[in-house]
Design an enzyme around this catalytic site. Structure first.
Site: not given
Ligand code: IMP
Ligand code: MG
Length: 181
Positions: A106, A109, A137, A159
């Site tokens: 999805d 981040d 992001k 979001v």
């Molecule tokens: P990462 O490991 O920090 O890249 O985060 C990944 C996961 O965190 C994504 O697959 C989302 O499920 C969740 N996530 C990160 N940012 C958001 C946001 O803005 N809204 C909702 N879920 C988020």
């Molecule tokens: Mg996710």
């Protein structure tokens, strides 16, 4: 919508804008994989729960045959900030070895989840591995590899909607909204 009226959610990417972008991504993926059939059809791996709407819209726009599987990770709990500790909650059921794999997320981040998934999948020797993310992001992710298929690059805002949640809520919104503090 009630919550929007309360001013909690600010509409950010409309349903029609998402749909146009998903169609574009699907036609690019279809083109890229049309002739890549010596390894069987590509396997799309959706990362649950957030990608469930994106992957279902994306695969229905493809003009190639695919297989679909899911894995489930957890790193956020009910917080808006990554705990940095990625856990596997549901493993894959398919055989990765020798196959073309496309992981569907999805949102990227911090990039921690994708890094974890990349290492996991590479251990099983796929023929190729690419990533598709609806949202990316800007400025936050310090990935040392490319996400080939990106829907929208967005600023560092939290979001929700179109599969994305906050504390398991808002996944069923048709559009993507910014959740205000
Ligand atoms: P990462 O490991 O920090 O890249 O985060 C990944 C996961 O965190 C994504 O697959 C989302 O499920 C969740 N996530 C990160 N940012 C958001 C946001 O803005 N809204 C909702 N879920 C988020
Ligand atoms: Mg996710």
């Amino acid at each position: 919508m009630k919550l929007q009226q309360k001013g909690l959610l600010k509409p950010y990417i409309s349903k029609s804008k998402i749909s146009r972008r998903v169609k574009k991504l699907a036609s690019k993926i279809s083109r890229d994989y049309r002739s890549k059939n010596k390894n069987g059809v590509p396997i799309f791996i959706g990362v649950l729960n957030g990608s469930f709407i994106f992957i279902s819209d994306l695969v229905r726009e493809l003009i190639i045959d695919v297989e679909i599987d899911f894995l489930k990770l957890s790193s956020y709990g009910d917080s808006k900030i990554s705990s940095g500790d990625v856990k596997m909650l549901k493993e894959l059921n398919c055989t990765i070895e020798g196959r073309d794999i496309i992981v569907v997320e999805d949102i990227v981040d911090s990039g921690l989840s994708l890094k974890y998934i990349k290492d996991l999948i590479l251990m099983h020797n796929p023929a190729s591995l690419e990533f598709a993310a609806l949202l990316y992001k800007k400025g936050l992710s310090n990935l040392d590899f490319d996400v080939k298929y990106i829907g929208f690059k967005i600023p560092n805002k939290f979001v929700v909607g179109y599969g994305l949640d906050y504390a398991q809520k808002y996944r069923n919104l048709k559009e993507i909204c910014i959740l205000k503090n």
